[in-house]
Structures are given as structure tokens and as C-alpha cells.
Design a protein around this motif. Structure first.
Motif, PDB file in Angstrom:
ATOM      1  N   TYR A 189       0.708  -1.186  -0.074  1.00  0.00           N
ATOM      2  CA  TYR A 189      -0.061  -0.086  -0.099  1.00  0.00           C
ATOM      3  C   TYR A 189       0.841   1.217   0.096  1.00  0.00           C
ATOM      4  N   ARG A 190       2.285   1.139   0.612  1.00  0.00           N
ATOM      5  CA  ARG A 190       2.936   2.311   0.471  1.00  0.00           C
ATOM      6  C   ARG A 190       3.457   2.494  -0.927  1.00  0.00           C
ATOM      7  N   LEU A 228       0.407   5.563  -0.592  1.00  0.00           N
ATOM      8  CA  LEU A 228      -0.092   5.820   0.779  1.00  0.00           C
ATOM      9  C   LEU A 228       1.134   6.167   1.858  1.00  0.00           C
ATOM     10  N   SER A 229       1.132   7.045   2.693  1.00  0.00           N
ATOM     11  CA  SER A 229       2.039   7.237   3.646  1.00  0.00           C
ATOM     12  C   SER A 229       2.321   6.017   4.665  1.00  0.00           C
ATOM     13  N   GLU A 249       2.408   5.671   7.735  1.00  0.00           N
ATOM     14  CA  GLU A 249       1.414   5.415   8.733  1.00  0.00           C
ATOM     15  C   GLU A 249       0.305   4.905   8.290  1.00  0.00           C
ATOM     16  N   THR A 250      -0.342   5.708   7.329  1.00  0.00           N
ATOM     17  CA  THR A 250      -1.563   5.122   6.854  1.00  0.00           C
ATOM     18  C   THR A 250      -1.598   3.588   5.976  1.00  0.00           C
ATOM     19  N   ALA A 251      -0.470   3.338   5.494  1.00  0.00           N
ATOM     20  CA  ALA A 251      -0.474   2.209   5.009  1.00  0.00           C
ATOM     21  C   ALA A 251      -0.103   1.060   5.967  1.00  0.00           C
ATOM     22  N   ARG A 282      -1.625   1.320   8.928  1.00  0.00           N
ATOM     23  CA  ARG A 282      -2.936   1.209   9.625  1.00  0.00           C
ATOM     24  C   ARG A 282      -4.007   0.437   8.677  1.00  0.00           C
ATOM     25  N   VAL A 283      -3.951   0.704   7.154  1.00  0.00           N
ATOM     26  CA  VAL A 283      -4.790  -0.076   6.444  1.00  0.00           C
ATOM     27  C   VAL A 283      -4.488  -1.696   6.421  1.00  0.00           C
TER      28      VAL A 283
END
Length: 223
Positions: free
Chosen positions: A113-114, A118-119, A121-123, A125-126
Motif C-alpha cells: 500500500y505504500r 499511501l504514507s 502510517e496510513t499504509a 493502519r490499512v
């Protein structure tokens, strides 16, 4: 209100296993119909060019239809079975990796996801939330772009191919048998072009694709 308004549209979007299955049998059906039209027409036209004996044409045509339908059905079954076995092996391997190395798999999912923008942190979390919801589904979709519900069915492809071959073969058989001998080849050629155009149009209509492009592709290839 925004979520409620968006929900009906989301339900009608073709993002489930039914689309995968539909494309599977549609591909087999188009291939079978096209082969039935062209191969049977080519054979009966060749026999009609050599003899006007209707019995010889009928025998050759029936043999071609029977052999072609069986061959197409078995060919699709074997081919799609190989694809299904590969998909099942990949799913089993992914399950084993999730069971034996869950932390590495979670990091791998986050990295995917990175890579999509995505950042960190977001990646992460996802990846965590998707893993908690359905780990195997998340990894299959992100890593392999497949889902357990989407594993292809060889029987669907086999029956679609064999049945469509038979349907496709009907028109050239009729076209070669009904006219007088001097019109058999010309009539069959015209009938084949019409049948190919109908096949292309129907496949595009079922699949929601541009009609003209599909018709042109099938007709030119078949001709």
C-alpha cells in the motif's frame, strides 16, 4: 446522507466474483462460437468444392461438428483446470505464510500500500485493519489480485465452449445444405460473415464493450 446515496450505486458496481465467472464463460463461448462457425464452414466448403455429393458434405460436416465440440469442451476443461489448480496452490501458499510468518506478511501488505502512494502510517493502519477483518482476502487481493470466490470453474468454460461451438456450427451447415450446388459456397461464405458479426455484437453486448470494434475484429479475423 452521502453514504446512503452512494450505497445503491456501490451495489450495482461489478466488483464481485460474478464478473470473473461471467468473463470466464464469455471468453469460452466467444471462442467456441467463432471456431464452430469458421472451422465447420471451412471444412464443408472444401468438400463442396471437390464434390456436389450431398451425402459426403453431410458426413464431413457432422464429423467436424462432433469432433470440434468435444475438442473445444475438453480443451477448455483442461486449460481452465490448470489455471484453477494454480490459483488454489497460490491460495494455500498464502494461508501457510500467514500462519507461519504473520508479522512479515503484515509488513509486506503495508509495503504494497505504500507503493500505491499511501504514507507509511496510513499504509500500516490499512494493513492492520484489513488483516483483522479478513487476512487471507486482503493478501490475495493485494499480492495476487485474486479472491477465493473468483477461482475459475472449468466446467462452466467447458460447457460454454462446447455449446457455443454447436450453435456456431449450425449456420454453415444449413447454408451449405439448402442451396443448389452452384450457390453453396457463396451462400456459406455470406452466412459465415453474418454469423461472425452477430457473434461479435452479442459478445460485446454481454460484456458491455464497444460493439463496432468487437464486430470488426471477429468478422475480419473469421473472413
Amino acid at each position: 446522507m452521502t453514504d446512503a446515496a452512494a450505497e445503491p450505486t456501490h451495489r450495482t458496481d461489478p466488483h464481485d466474483g460474478r464478473v470473473h465467472a461471467k468473463l470466464n464463460w464469455l471468453r469460452a463461448a466467444v471462442l467456441g462460437a467463432n471456431d464452430g462457425i469458421v472451422s465447420v464452414a471451412a471444412l464443408v466448403v472444401g468438400v463442396a468444392a471437390a464434390t456436389t455429393d450431398l451425402g459426403a458434405i453431410v458426413v464431413a460436416g457432422v464429423a467436424s461438428v462432433a469432433a470440434g465440440a468435444i475438442s473445444m469442451g475438453l480443451g477448455e476443461y483442461v486449460s481452465v483446470s490448470s489455471q484453477r489448480d494454480t490459483e488454489r496452490a497460490l491460495i494455500a501458499k498464502e494461508r501457510e505464510e500467514l500462519a507461519t510468518m504473520p508479522e512479515q506478511e503484515l509488513a509486506e501488505l503495508a509495503e504494497i500500500y505504500r507503493g500505491k502512494g499511501l504514507s507509511r502510517e496510513t499504509a500500516e493502519r490499512v494493513a492492520i485493519e484489513l488483516t483483522e477483518h479478513d487476512a487471507i482476502a486482503a493478501h490475495l487481493e493485494a499480492e495476487l489480485h485474486i479472491a477465493e470466490a473468483d477461482v475459475v470453474n472449468p466446467w462452466h468454460a467447458a460447457w460454454a465452449s462446447a455449446a457455443s461451438f454447436l450453435v456456431g456450427a449450425v449456420l454453415p451447415m444449413i447454408a451449405i445444405l439448402l442451396p443448389p450446388p452452384e450457390w453453396r459456397i457463396a451462400t456459406t461464405f455470406i452466412a459465415v460473415l453474418v454469423a461472425l458479426a452477430v457473434t461479435g455484437w452479442l459478445s460485446a453486448w454481454i460484456g458491455g464493450a464497444p460493439r463496432l470494434r468487437a464486430v470488426s475484429r471477429v468478422v475480419i479475423g473469421g473472413a
